[in-house]
Scaffold this motif. Structure first.
Motif, PDB file in Angstrom:
ATOM      1  N   ILE A  69       0.746  -1.314   0.109  1.00 16.96           N
ATOM      2  CA  ILE A  69      -0.191   0.131   0.205  1.00 16.96           C
ATOM      3  C   ILE A  69       0.897   1.321   0.025  1.00 16.96           C
ATOM      4  N   VAL A  70       0.560   2.165  -1.024  1.00 12.16           N
ATOM      5  CA  VAL A  70       1.705   3.394  -0.912  1.00 12.16           C
ATOM      6  C   VAL A  70       0.700   4.546  -1.003  1.00 12.16           C
ATOM      7  N   THR A  71       1.440   5.645  -0.504  1.00  9.65           N
ATOM      8  CA  THR A  71       0.918   6.772  -0.665  1.00  9.65           C
ATOM      9  C   THR A  71       1.429   7.762  -1.812  1.00  9.65           C
ATOM     10  N   ALA A  72       0.674   8.254  -2.799  1.00  8.10           N
ATOM     11  CA  ALA A  72       1.275   8.832  -3.965  1.00  8.10           C
ATOM     12  C   ALA A  72       0.388   9.985  -4.025  1.00  8.10           C
ATOM     13  N   MET A  73       0.928  11.004  -4.811  1.00  8.69           N
ATOM     14  CA  MET A  73       0.731  12.232  -5.472  1.00  8.69           C
ATOM     15  C   MET A  73       0.098  12.279  -6.721  1.00  8.69           C
ATOM     16  N   VAL A  74      -1.038  12.708  -7.151  1.00  4.88           N
ATOM     17  CA  VAL A  74      -1.615  12.785  -8.527  1.00  4.88           C
ATOM     18  C   VAL A  74      -0.757  13.996  -9.225  1.00  4.88           C
ATOM     19  N   THR A  75      -0.297  13.536 -10.381  1.00  4.04           N
ATOM     20  CA  THR A  75       0.388  14.683 -10.924  1.00  4.04           C
ATOM     21  C   THR A  75      -0.246  15.242 -12.149  1.00  4.04           C
ATOM     22  N   THR A  76      -0.308  14.297 -13.197  1.00  6.35           N
ATOM     23  CA  THR A  76      -0.878  14.539 -14.537  1.00  6.35           C
ATOM     24  C   THR A  76      -2.285  13.541 -14.482  1.00  6.35           C
ATOM     25  N   LEU A  77      -3.155  14.212 -15.462  1.00  2.00           N
ATOM     26  CA  LEU A  77      -4.574  13.180 -15.407  1.00  2.00           C
ATOM     27  C   LEU A  77      -5.037  13.193 -16.806  1.00  2.00           C
ATOM     28  N   ASN A  78      -5.311  12.442 -17.239  1.00  2.00           N
ATOM     29  CA  ASN A  78      -6.381  12.261 -18.778  1.00  2.00           C
ATOM     30  C   ASN A  78      -7.260  11.284 -18.711  1.00  2.00           C
ATOM     31  N   GLN A  79      -8.055  10.990 -19.592  1.00  2.00           N
ATOM     32  CA  GLN A  79      -9.444  10.171 -19.968  1.00  2.00           C
ATOM     33  C   GLN A  79      -8.801   8.864 -19.363  1.00  2.00           C
ATOM     34  N   ASP A  80      -7.683   8.255 -19.796  1.00  2.00           N
ATOM     35  CA  ASP A  80      -7.290   6.659 -19.844  1.00  2.00           C
ATOM     36  C   ASP A  80      -6.646   6.586 -18.453  1.00  2.00           C
ATOM     37  N   MET A  81      -5.619   7.452 -17.975  1.00  3.39           N
ATOM     38  CA  MET A  81      -4.976   7.102 -16.906  1.00  3.39           C
ATOM     39  C   MET A  81      -4.422   8.484 -16.211  1.00  3.39           C
ATOM     40  N   CYS A  82      -4.103   8.309 -15.036  1.00  5.11           N
ATOM     41  CA  CYS A  82      -3.180   9.335 -14.190  1.00  5.11           C
ATOM     42  C   CYS A  82      -2.062   9.095 -13.858  1.00  5.11           C
ATOM     43  N   LYS A  83      -1.024   9.866 -13.896  1.00  5.21           N
ATOM     44  CA  LYS A  83       0.420   9.668 -13.430  1.00  5.21           C
ATOM     45  C   LYS A  83       0.637  10.053 -11.914  1.00  5.21           C
ATOM     46  N   CYS A  84       1.105   9.388 -11.436  1.00  2.50           N
ATOM     47  CA  CYS A  84       1.258   9.648  -9.620  1.00  2.50           C
ATOM     48  C   CYS A  84       2.827   9.416  -9.330  1.00  2.50           C
ATOM     49  N   LEU A  85       3.013  10.124  -8.322  1.00  5.21           N
ATOM     50  CA  LEU A  85       4.373  10.051  -7.609  1.00  5.21           C
ATOM     51  C   LEU A  85       4.338   9.268  -6.319  1.00  5.21           C
ATOM     52  N   ILE A  86       4.917   8.292  -6.120  1.00 11.16           N
ATOM     53  CA  ILE A  86       4.742   7.482  -4.902  1.00 11.16           C
ATOM     54  C   ILE A  86       5.763   7.983  -4.058  1.00 11.16           C
ATOM     55  N   THR A  87       5.208   8.453  -2.770  1.00 12.12           N
ATOM     56  CA  THR A  87       6.083   9.367  -1.721  1.00 12.12           C
ATOM     57  C   THR A  87       6.390   8.379  -0.484  1.00 12.12           C
ATOM     58  N   SER A  88       5.542   7.531  -0.303  1.00 12.15           N
ATOM     59  CA  SER A  88       5.914   6.539   0.757  1.00 12.15           C
ATOM     60  C   SER A  88       5.412   5.262   0.533  1.00 12.15           C
ATOM     61  N   VAL A  89       5.865   4.122   1.287  1.00  8.86           N
ATOM     62  CA  VAL A  89       5.695   2.797   1.081  1.00  8.86           C
ATOM     63  C   VAL A  89       5.494   2.058   2.390  1.00  8.86           C
ATOM     64  N   CYS A  90       4.122   1.710   2.604  1.00 11.27           N
ATOM     65  CA  CYS A  90       3.640   0.938   3.982  1.00 11.27           C
ATOM     66  C   CYS A  90       4.013   1.871   5.135  1.00 11.27           C
ATOM     67  N   GLY A  91       3.854   3.024   5.173  1.00  9.87           N
ATOM     68  CA  GLY A  91       4.090   3.933   6.113  1.00  9.87           C
ATOM     69  C   GLY A  91       5.429   4.459   6.272  1.00  9.87           C
ATOM     70  N   HIS A  92       6.404   4.146   5.475  1.00 12.21           N
ATOM     71  CA  HIS A  92       7.706   4.513   5.574  1.00 12.21           C
ATOM     72  C   HIS A  92       8.212   5.460   4.181  1.00 12.21           C
ATOM     73  N   GLU A  93       8.410   6.513   4.810  1.00 11.03           N
ATOM     74  CA  GLU A  93       8.897   7.675   3.804  1.00 11.03           C
ATOM     75  C   GLU A  93       9.936   7.312   2.721  1.00 11.03           C
ATOM     76  N   LEU A  94       9.732   7.582   1.507  1.00 12.37           N
ATOM     77  CA  LEU A  94      10.994   7.251   0.710  1.00 12.37           C
ATOM     78  C   LEU A  94      11.849   8.503   0.633  1.00 12.37           C
ATOM     79  N   ASN A  95      13.015   8.205   0.206  1.00 13.42           N
ATOM     80  CA  ASN A  95      14.113   9.432   0.199  1.00 13.42           C
ATOM     81  C   ASN A  95      13.632  10.107  -1.169  1.00 13.42           C
ATOM     82  N   GLU A  96      13.348   9.658  -2.214  1.00 10.25           N
ATOM     83  CA  GLU A  96      12.890  10.252  -3.272  1.00 10.25           C
ATOM     84  C   GLU A  96      11.696   9.455  -3.925  1.00 10.25           C
ATOM     85  N   THR A  97      11.003  10.274  -4.448  1.00 12.54           N
ATOM     86  CA  THR A  97       9.815   9.483  -5.357  1.00 12.54           C
ATOM     87  C   THR A  97       9.763   8.651  -6.431  1.00 12.54           C
ATOM     88  N   TYR A  98       8.981   7.744  -6.783  1.00 10.07           N
ATOM     89  CA  TYR A  98       8.938   6.811  -7.553  1.00 10.07           C
ATOM     90  C   TYR A  98       7.886   7.081  -8.585  1.00 10.07           C
TER      91      TYR A  98
END
Lengths: 195, 249
Positions: A69-98
Motif C-alpha cells: 500500500i503506497v501513498t502517492a500524489m497525482v501529477t497529471t491526468l487524462n481520460q485513460d490514466m493518471c500519473k502519480c509520484l509514490i512518496t511513501s511505502v507501507c508507512g515508510h517515507e521514501l527518500n525520493e519519489t518513484y
C-alpha cells in the motif's frame, strides 16, 4: 536490549529449522540463516512456535514492491490514466519519489466502463493505492479498486482542504462546494497504512 | 634495484607477505545514501553510493525483476606524480566494468526491482592496487548505505619478485618495476572468486603461489574491515537505537 550481537553482511546467524525462520535483512544458504545487512541481530519470539531471526539496521532501504500500500500524489491526468509520484511505502517515507501510473480500469471495482477520470482524481490529490503485480512496463502500476483506497487529502478548486461526505463526493471546508472524487474509506488508527 | 633485498625486505620495508596499513572511515559524506573512505598504505580512495532509487539511465534496457547497478571509477587529477589531464579515460572505463562485475556478484539485486544503485569511486592518491582499494571501499560504502549484500567483496593484489617470491598488496613501484601483477576479488566467506585479472602473462607454475598469496591478503583485509565495521556499528548503532524506533510507528 543487552548483550546484542553486531553482525555484518555474510555472517552466519543460526540454523534454519522448524523453530527459526528468515526475517528482514537475512537470507538462506544451505540450511543456515545469514545476515545481508550490518546491524544487530534480533530474535522475535512473539509467536511461540517459530521465532523470526532478523537484522535491525540504522536505516532500512525500502523500494516499492507489488502488493504494497503506497501513498502517492497525482501529477497529471487524462481520460485513460493518471500519473502519480509514490512518496511513501507501507508507512515508510521514501527518500525520493518513484513514478507510477493508475489506469482507468483500476480506479474502482464496479462499473468500470462508466468511470470518468476527472470525477475521480485531480492533480495534487494525495491518494492511497496498492501496487499491482509487475508487468513488462517500466513504471509501477497502481490500483485503487478497494474501499479503503482512493483520495485521502484533496483541495477544492478554490484551494481549500476538503472533507469527504460520501465515497464519491468531497466538500470544501470554506466554500462548501461539492466536488467528485474516488474517496478512500479511512480506517481508524491507520492500521491499513502500517501493514 | 631488487624488489626484495637479501634480508627479505621490500623497498618500503615490508616483508613479502606483509600488507600495508589499513585505515578507513564509514559515512564520510552526508548527501549520498552511503559513503566510505579507505586508505591502504598511500593509496587513498573515497566511495559514494546513491540509491536504490528510480531508474534514470537506460530505462528501456532495464531488467524487470532486479536492480540496475551503475558504476563510475575515476582518478583525481592530482592523484599521481604527474598531473592527469582527464579524471576518466579508457583505463577507467575498463576498471568501471570490472568494478560493476565484482559488486554485482554480492549485491542482492532481486530485492530492489525497478531500481538503480549508483556506485561512485574516486582515487584521491594512487600508489598501487587502485582497483583493489576501490572494491574494498565500495563494499564499505554499500554496507553504510544499508544495501543488502550476500557478503563482502574483498580484493587484493600480488606480484612476483625475482621470479620466485610472491609479494602481496603491491605498491606503485612494485607494480611498474616487478613482474606480472595479479588482482583478485573474492567473496571471503563462500570463497568464490568475483574477479581475477593479470597484467601480463604469468607462468602456470607461478600462478598458484601468487593467487594463494593474493587470497590470503584478501582474508587479512576482510578480518580487518570486519573489526572496523563492527566497532563503527557499536558506536553509531547505540545512538540511533538500532532503528527500533521505526518499528513502533
Amino acid at each position: 536490549m543487552e548483550n546484542r550481537i553486531v553482525c555484518v553482511p555474510g555472517q552466519r546467524l543460526c540454523r534454519l529449522d522448524s523453530t527459526h525462520t528468515l526475517g528482514k535483512g537475512t537470507y538462506k544458504r544451505q540450511d543456515y540463516i545469514y545476515s545481508s545487512l550490518a546491524g544487530i541481530v534480533n530474535v522475535d519470539n512473539t509467536n511461540n512456535k517459530i521465532s523470526v531471526v532478523e537484522v535491525l539496521s540504522k536505516d532500512q532501504t525500502i523500494v516499492p514492491a507489488p502488493g504494497d500500500i503506497v501513498t502517492a500524489m497525482v501529477t497529471t491526468l487524462n481520460q485513460d490514466m493518471c500519473k502519480c509520484l509514490i512518496t511513501s511505502v507501507c508507512g515508510h517515507e521514501l527518500n525520493e519519489t518513484y513514478r507510477s501510473s493508475l489506469r482507468r480500469q483500476d480506479v474502482r471495482m464496479k462499473e468500470i466502463d462508466k468511470i470518468d477520470m476527472l470525477q475521480c482524481f485531480r492533480p495534487g490529490d494525495i491518494i492511497l493505492a496498492r501496487i499491482l503485480p509487475m508487468t513488462e512496463a517500466h513504471t509501477f502500476k497502481l490500483t485503487t479498486a478497494e474501499n479503503e483506497l482512493g483520495v485521502v487529502i484533496a483541495c477544492s478548486e478554490y484551494g481549500h482542504p476538503m472533507t469527504p461526505i460520501s465515497w464519491t463526493e468531497m466538500k470544501c471546508t470554506k466554500t462548501s462546494a461539492v466536488e467528485y472524487r474516488k474517496v478512500a474509506k479511512i480506517v481508524q488508527d491507520n492500521a491499513d497504512e502500517n501493514t | 634495484m631488487d624488489l626484495l633485498s637479501r634480508q627479505g625486505l621490500r623497498t618500503d620495508g615490508r616483508r613479502s607477505g606483509e600488507l600495508r596499513r589499513i585505515r578507513c572511515k564509514m559515512g564520510v559524506f552526508n548527501q549520498p545514501d552511503g559513503s566510505a573512505y579507505l586508505e591502504q598504505g598511500n593509496t587513498k580512495v573515497v566511495a559514494a553510493i546513491y540509491g536504490p532509487h528510480e531508474i534514470r539511465t537506460n530505462r528501456a534496457k532495464a531488467p524487470n525483476d532486479s536492480a540496475v547497478i551503475n558504476c563510475q571509477y575515476s582518478m583525481a587529477t592530482f592523484s599521481r606524480s604527474e598531473r592527469k589531464r582527464r579524471p576518466r579515460d579508457n583505463k577507467s572505463a575498463e576498471l568501471t566494468l570490472h568494478l560493476k562485475q565484482a559488486m554485482a556478484t554480492a549485491i542482492k539485486t532481486d530485492l530492489y526491482p525497478k531500481s538503480q544503485i549508483d556506485i561512485f569511486v574516486q582515487v584521491l592518491q594512487s600508489d598501487g592496487g587502485n582497483y583493489s582499494v576501490c572494491v574494498n571501499a565500495a563494499t564499505l560504502a554499500l554496507i553504510d548505505a544499508g544495501i543488502a549484500m550476500e557478503e563482502f567483496v574483498i580484493s587484493c593484489t600480488s606480484s612476483l619478485a625475482n621470479g620466485e617470491t610472491p609479494l602481496v598488496d603491491i605498491s606503485h613501484l612494485e607494480e611498474t618495476m616487478g613482474g606480472p601483477s595479479l588482482t583478485v576479488a573474492i567473496l571471503p566467506i563462500s570463497g568464490k572468486i568475483a574477479m581475477l585479472e593479470t597484467s601480463q602473462r604469468i607462468h602456470i607454475n607461478h600462478l598458484e603461489p601468487v593467487l594463494t598469496e593474493a587470497v590470503r591478503g584478501c582474508r587479512y583485509i576482510y578480518e580487518n574491515l570486519n573489526k572496523i565495521i563492527k566497532k563503527h556499528y557499536e558506536e553509531i548503532g547505540g545512538a540511533l537505537n538500532w532503528g527500533t524506533e521505526e518499528y513502533n510507528i
